[in-house]
Write a protein that holds these residues in place. Structure first.
Motif, mmCIF file in Angstrom:
data_model
loop_
_atom_site.group_PDB
_atom_site.id
_atom_site.type_symbol
_atom_site.label_atom_id
_atom_site.label_comp_id
_atom_site.label_asym_id
_atom_site.label_seq_id
_atom_site.Cartn_x
_atom_site.Cartn_y
_atom_site.Cartn_z
ATOM 1 N N SER A 105 83.175 18.497 37.256
ATOM 2 C CA SER A 105 83.833 18.174 35.987
ATOM 3 C C SER A 105 83.123 18.804 34.803
ATOM 4 N N SER A 106 81.791 18.859 34.860
ATOM 5 C CA SER A 106 81.057 19.415 33.722
ATOM 6 C C SER A 106 81.242 20.928 33.621
ATOM 7 N N ALA A 164 74.411 23.279 34.736
ATOM 8 C CA ALA A 164 73.509 24.375 35.109
ATOM 9 C C ALA A 164 74.279 25.587 35.626
ATOM 10 N N THR A 165 75.274 25.353 36.475
ATOM 11 C CA THR A 165 76.037 26.484 37.013
ATOM 12 C C THR A 165 76.833 27.171 35.908
ATOM 13 N N ARG A 166 77.305 26.400 34.947
ATOM 14 C CA ARG A 166 78.004 27.015 33.802
ATOM 15 C C ARG A 166 77.046 27.943 33.052
ATOM 16 N N ILE A 188 76.602 16.064 37.479
ATOM 17 C CA ILE A 188 76.806 16.458 36.089
ATOM 18 C C ILE A 188 75.800 17.540 35.700
ATOM 19 N N ARG A 189 74.562 17.355 36.073
ATOM 20 C CA ARG A 189 73.522 18.339 35.739
ATOM 21 C C ARG A 189 73.773 19.672 36.442
ATOM 22 N N GLU A 240 93.781 15.399 38.032
ATOM 23 C CA GLU A 240 92.711 15.757 38.964
ATOM 24 C C GLU A 240 92.598 17.270 39.118
ATOM 25 N N ALA A 241 93.733 17.957 39.076
ATOM 26 C CA ALA A 241 93.760 19.403 39.320
ATOM 27 C C ALA A 241 93.187 20.216 38.157
ATOM 28 N N GLU A 242 92.784 19.548 37.083
ATOM 29 C CA GLU A 242 92.073 20.262 36.020
ATOM 30 C C GLU A 242 90.765 20.839 36.557
ATOM 31 N N LYS A 243 90.266 20.271 37.642
ATOM 32 C CA LYS A 243 89.053 20.779 38.298
ATOM 33 C C LYS A 243 89.394 21.636 39.511
ATOM 34 N N GLY A 244 90.686 21.852 39.746
ATOM 35 C CA GLY A 244 91.124 22.524 40.963
ATOM 36 C C GLY A 244 91.243 21.509 42.076
#
Length: 300
Positions: A179-180, A248-250, A243-244, A125-129
C-alpha cells in the motif's frame, strides 16, 4: 501514445490509451510472441488476461512475480506502475486480452446499489493490483474470450459487468503491490485501524511502540494486538514492516539515494536487517531490486 516521466537515469511511460469519452471500455485481443512495452502507468482501469505466457514476469508496483500459463490481474491505481516482461517466456503464441475502462464507481445512483457492493470493494483493493486464482480465471474465460467478438454494445457491457462481478465474489484473489508503494490508504471501515494506519505512515521512519499505538485508540496492549490482527490479518510488527518495505522500495525505484540511507530513513535499525527483510519479502537484495526494476524501464 505516451508521455514520459523522468526518473533518475530512466523513465516510466505514461500511456495515453485509445479509450474515448463515449466508450464504455476498450478491448485489445491479440496473439504475439514477445512483450516489448516498458513499465508504464495510465489513468484508466485495466484488466489483463494472459495465456501461454509461462515464464514471463508480471511487475505491479513493488511486486515482481513469474507467471504460469494463465494469469489475470486488475489494476485501478492510476499511478501504479506495471508491465509484463519477457524474462524466461519462450512461447510462440502468447494470448493477451487487455480491457481498459474508466467508470465512475463513486456514482451512488448506479454503483452505490447493494448489488454492486462486492465490485466496489474489489475496485478499491485493486488500487494495489489484484491477481486472481486459476479456478476463477477458468470460470470467466469463456465470457472474456468472446467479449471482443460481441457486436452488440449493450450486451458487451453486460458481459463485462458479469466478469467484474464474478471476479469480485471469488475467494483467493491476492493484492500485489504494498500500500505504501502504491500510495493507497488502508481499505477498512474501522476508524481505529485507519487511525493507526495513518500514524504508521507518518512515523514509519521512527521507533513505533505498541504502547503508543494502543493508547492512540484507547485500548490495552493485549486487546489492541488481538483487535489489530483480527481486522488486518497481520500482526502489528508485520504491518509496520510492510509499510517500511513499501516506502523503501519506492525510494529504491525513484531515487539514487544509497541503500544504507534508505534503510535507516525508513526505520530499519541496521543495514543487514534491511537486506534480510527485503530478501524475504521480495526474493532479492535491495541492490538487485533496484537494478531489476530499472532494467524494465526505458533507459534514456
Amino acid at each position: 501514445m505516451n508521455t514520459e516521466k523522468s526518473n533518475a537515469n530512466s523513465i516510466v511511460i505514461h500511456e495515453i490509451t485509445p479509450l474515448s469519452a463515449g466508450d464504455s471500455f476498450y478491448i485489445a485481443d491479440r496473439h504475439k510472441k514477445e512483450f516489448t512495452y516498458p513499465i508504464h502507468t495510465h489513468e484508466e482501469f485495466e484488466l489483463n488476461f494472459l495465456a501461454n505466457a509461462s515464464g514471463a514476469r508480471r511487475i505491479v508496483g513493488d511486486s515482481s512475480e513469474t507467471i504460469g500459463d494463465l494469469d489475470l490481474f486488475l489494476i485501478t491505481g492510476k499511478d501504479l506502475e506495471h508491465a509484463i516482461v519477457q524474462e524466461k517466456c519462450n512461447s510462440e503464441d502468447i494470448h493477451e486480452i487487455t480491457i481498459q475502462f474508466k467508470w465512475d464507481f463513486s456514482d451512488k445512483a448506479f454503483f452505490g446499489k447493494n448489488q454492486f457492493g462486492s465490485i466496489q470493494r474489489m475496485m478499491k483493493e485493486a488500487e494495489k493490483g489484484l491477481c486472481f486464482p486459476q479456478i476463477t480465471i477458468l470460470k470467466v474465460y469463456n465470457i472474456l474470450d468472446s467479449l471482443a467478438e460481441e457486436k452488440n454494445g449493450f450486451y458487451s457491457v453486460i458481459k463485462f459487468l458479469t466478469i467484474l462481478y464474478e471476479l469480485s465474489i471469488c475467494t483467493g484473489a491476492r493484492t500485489l503491490s504494498s500500500s505504501s508503494f502504491a500510495k493507497t490508504a488502508a481499505n477498512t471501515e474501522s476508524r481505529r485501524v485507519n487511525k493507526v494506519s495513518k500514524y504508521v505512515n507518518e512515523h514509519y521512519a521512527e521507533e513505533i511502540r505498541l504502547n503508543d499505538l494502543a493508547e492512540l485508540v484507547n485500548m490495552s496492549r493485549t486487546s489492541f494486538s488481538r483487535f489489530f490482527k483480527l481486522r488486518t490479518g497481520k500482526s502489528l510488527t508485520d504491518y509496520i514492516t510492510d509499510i517500511r518495505v513499501g516506502h523503501a522500495t519506492r525510494l529504491l525505484v525513484d531515487t539514487t539515494t544509497t541503500i544504507a540511507e534508505i534503510a535507516y530513513g525508513c526505520g530499519f535499525n541496521n543495514l543487514s536487517n534491511f537486506n534480510r527483510i527485503l530478501k524475504k519479502k521480495k526474493k532479492c537484495s535491495p541492490k538487485e531490486f533496484r537494478e531489476q526494476y530499472r532494467k524494465k524501464k526505458l533507459i534514456i
